[in-house]
Each structure stands twice: as structure tokens, then as C-alpha cells.
Design an enzyme around this catalytic site. Sequence first.
Site, short mmCIF file in Angstrom:
data_model
loop_
_atom_site.label_atom_id
_atom_site.label_comp_id
_atom_site.label_asym_id
_atom_site.label_seq_id
_atom_site.Cartn_x
_atom_site.Cartn_y
_atom_site.Cartn_z
N HIS A 113 0.84 -1.20 0.00
CA HIS A 113 0.00 0.00 0.00
C HIS A 113 0.87 1.25 0.00
CE1 HIS A 113 -2.99 -2.66 2.35
NE2 HIS A 113 -3.54 -2.47 1.16
N LYS B 121 -16.70 -6.48 7.82
CA LYS B 121 -15.45 -7.09 8.30
C LYS B 121 -15.25 -6.73 9.76
CE LYS B 121 -12.78 -6.92 3.98
NZ LYS B 121 -11.53 -6.41 3.36
N ARG C 123 -2.23 -6.71 -7.74
CA ARG C 123 -1.12 -7.63 -7.48
C ARG C 123 -1.06 -8.74 -8.52
NH1 ARG C 123 -3.09 -8.93 -1.55
NH2 ARG C 123 -4.92 -9.00 -2.85
N SER D 142 -2.92 -7.81 3.52
CA SER D 142 -3.09 -7.53 4.94
C SER D 142 -3.35 -8.81 5.73
CB SER D 142 -4.24 -6.53 5.15
OG SER D 142 -3.90 -5.28 4.59
#
Length: 157
Positions: free
Chosen positions: A16, A40, A89, A127
Site C-alpha cells: 500500500h 469485516k 497484485r 493484509s
Amino acid sequence: MKILYPGTFDPLTNGHLDLIERAEKIFGNLVVAVLENTSKTPTFNLERRIIQIKNSLSHLPNIEVISYSGLTVDCANDLKANLILRGLRAMSDFEYELQIAHTNKSLNNDIETIFLSTNTNYSFLSSSLVKEVAKFGGEINHMVPPPVEKDLKEYFK
């Protein structure tokens, strides 16, 4: 032109951070918008994530860090941002991110999404992966900025 980089950032990774630094070089400014995602359960609360990000970005004076909830496109509207930045990614990220970009476009035709590919040094990072490594005492200093590393080590000790 305002550029919005939204995310949960739980936690902020070096991937990030690299994306933010590169975007700042390209655009000159950026708004990092930290999502309070009710679907979440974050490791760190919203306030802690904002502090981590601000501390990690202290060398970048043209970066603003805010919080938001709800739709990203509404946050962009509120800020009068016309670009949403997303990182990629792998191809699997592209499929997911393209779907979100099309949804945002259907909600506001004036907002564009731009994608930056992740630096190959960080393409493996997520993460979730960082938290898993930290949970079991693995070394994470090459995965996250120092303020995040400190908080993760404290959280999982």
C-alpha cells in the site's frame, strides 16, 4: 483533480505504502480513505488504522488521510474526486477490481478508476497474510511500515 485511494488498510502494508508513494509522484496529491467496513471485523479499529497510516506517511506532505463508511463512490462525490486509484497484485485482483470499477461507473459516470500494478517486491503481500505471519511470531519488518509493525507485535504478543 482529486484522487481517492480507498481501502480498509487493516493493516497498511508496504505494498500500500509503495502505491501511495508512486501515486503521489504521478499526481502530486492523494486522499487515502480508510473504510469503516461493517462487513469485516478489523484487527485495528478505525482510529488506530488512521494513526498508523498518518505515521507511516509523515514523509509525504501532499497526502490527506480520511475515514468514510458506505459506498466509495459516495466518498468520491463528497470529496469532488474524479479518480479512484486501485492497486493490482495479480490477474485475480483485476477481475475483482474491474467489477468494482464498473459498479462505481454505473453509479457515477464522471468517476474513473485507474489501476497501478504493484511493485514486484510486494506482489505477494496482503493484509491478511501479514496478520497471519505476525500472529505466529514471524518477521514482518519487510512487509509493513514501522508504526504498523510495532502495533502488530503488540497486538499479537
